[in-house]
Design a protein around this motif. Sequence first.
Motif, mmCIF file in Angstrom:
data_model
loop_
_atom_site.group_PDB
_atom_site.id
_atom_site.type_symbol
_atom_site.label_atom_id
_atom_site.label_comp_id
_atom_site.label_asym_id
_atom_site.label_seq_id
_atom_site.Cartn_x
_atom_site.Cartn_y
_atom_site.Cartn_z
ATOM 1 N N SER A 1 0.832 -1.197 0.000
ATOM 2 C CA SER A 1 0.000 0.000 0.000
ATOM 3 C C SER A 1 0.864 1.243 0.000
ATOM 4 C CB SER A 1 -0.912 -0.004 1.240
ATOM 5 O OG SER A 1 -1.460 1.259 1.479
ATOM 6 N N PHE A 2 0.489 2.238 -0.799
ATOM 7 C CA PHE A 2 1.186 3.522 -0.796
ATOM 8 C C PHE A 2 0.974 4.242 0.532
ATOM 9 C CE2 PHE A 2 1.204 2.662 -5.278
ATOM 10 C CZ PHE A 2 2.350 3.279 -5.753
ATOM 11 N N SER A 3 -0.241 4.164 1.068
ATOM 12 C CA SER A 3 -0.527 4.876 2.316
ATOM 13 C C SER A 3 0.211 4.219 3.486
ATOM 14 C CB SER A 3 -2.031 4.900 2.587
ATOM 15 O OG SER A 3 -2.563 3.580 2.640
ATOM 16 N N THR B 1 3.583 11.914 3.405
ATOM 17 C CA THR B 1 2.209 11.838 2.919
ATOM 18 C C THR B 1 2.136 10.809 1.796
ATOM 19 O OG1 THR B 1 2.514 13.554 1.247
ATOM 20 C CG2 THR B 1 1.873 14.275 3.473
ATOM 21 N N GLN B 2 0.914 10.310 1.578
ATOM 22 C CA GLN B 2 0.733 9.320 0.505
ATOM 23 C C GLN B 2 1.055 9.907 -0.870
ATOM 24 O OE1 GLN B 2 -2.083 9.230 -1.823
ATOM 25 N NE2 GLN B 2 -1.167 7.422 -2.843
ATOM 26 N N SER C 1 3.819 8.402 -3.607
ATOM 27 C CA SER C 1 3.416 8.107 -4.985
ATOM 28 C C SER C 1 4.298 8.858 -5.974
ATOM 29 C CB SER C 1 1.949 8.513 -5.195
ATOM 30 O OG SER C 1 1.104 7.750 -4.369
ATOM 31 N N ALA D 1 3.735 5.269 3.310
ATOM 32 C CA ALA D 1 3.861 6.661 3.738
ATOM 33 C C ALA D 1 3.876 6.759 5.261
ATOM 34 C CB ALA D 1 2.720 7.484 3.155
ATOM 35 N N ASP D 2 3.021 5.964 5.944
ATOM 36 C CA ASP D 2 3.002 5.974 7.410
ATOM 37 C C ASP D 2 4.349 5.519 7.966
ATOM 38 O OD1 ASP D 2 0.398 6.848 7.488
ATOM 39 O OD2 ASP D 2 -0.468 4.842 7.700
#
Length: 313
Positions: A28-30, A39-40, A44, A33-34
Motif C-alpha cells: 500500500s502507498f498509504s 504523505t501518501q 506516490s 507513507a506511514d
Amino acid sequence: MQGIRNTLEKTLNLDQLRSFGLVIETGSFSAAADRLGLTQPAVSLQVRQLERRLAVRLVERVGKRAKATPAGAELLRHSHHIETAVENAIDALADHASGITGRVRLGTGATACLYFLPAVLRSLREQFPALGIVVSTGNTDDHVRKVEENSSDLALVTLPAAGRSLSVVPVLDDEFVAIGRSDLAPLKARVTPADLAALPLVLFEPAANTRKLVDRWFAAEGLQPQPVMELGSVEAMKEMVAAGLGYGIVPRMAMVGRGAHPGLKISRLNPRMHRTLAVVVRRDKPVNKALRVVLDAILAAGAQTGRATARPK
C-alpha cells in the motif's frame, strides 16, 4: 539495458528506492507513507519519478494491493545489495572522519617484531594516530595462552598454534637459511643437515617453535644438532656468528632488507625448511574497528611480503 545502467549509475535516488521497496512490502502507498513519516502523495510521486528515470513500470495493482511488476521484482532483487554497499561505504568513511581509537594488545615473536611489524605499525600510526597498539614479545605457547585468557587481543606467532577456542589465519610463509661468516670456511650455496651437523651451531633456545622446526629438520635425516649456543634473540645469534663462534639457522626475513648483515653469508637449506606466521584470535572475540584495522594491516603486509620475497623453486 545500457540506458538503464547509465541512469542507475548517474541518477538513482536511494529515498525513491526505499519508498518503492516499502510500497511493495506493505502492499500500500498509504501504509508505506506511514512507515516513512511522509504523505501518501509524496510516496506516490517518488515511485513515479523512479519509474520515469528507469523508463519501466515498477508497481501494479492486484485487487487492493500494490504488487511489483516483473521489472519491479528484478529491481527489488538488487535493492538490498545496493543499500548494503552504500552503508558499508559510509561506515568506512566514518572511520576516517571520526578516527579509529582504542587500544589493541598484540603478542608476537622477537623476529617478527624486529623485521615484519615496524612497517605495519608505522603505517597504522600514520593513518590512525589515536589508535594505541601495545606489543609484547615471547614464544608461541605463551602468546596462545594469553589470547585464550583474553589478556592479549591477538598474536602473530609461528605455527603450530592449537586451541579449540582459537581462529588461526596464516599470514606469511618464511623460509629458513643457514648463515656463516663470509671469510671463515664459507658454506656451500645449498647445505644439508649432514653439512651442518658437524659444525658448531648457534641455534634458537629449545622452547621456541622455530627451534622445534630446526630439530625436526635434522631429525628427518637421523641427526641431532649439538649447539654451542642457544639464544632467544635472532640479533644475538647473528652477532655470535659474525664473531666467528659458529654457524646459525635463522628465518630469511632476519637477513634481508634492514636485517642484512655485511659480515654474513646466506646459504639455502636442502631440503627446504620454512615456517608459517599466523594471526591467532579467539573465535568469540568481538572484532571492533580498532582490532579490525590491525588485523587487516597485518594480513595485507603479509601478502605483500610474500609477493616480494617469493623465489622460483
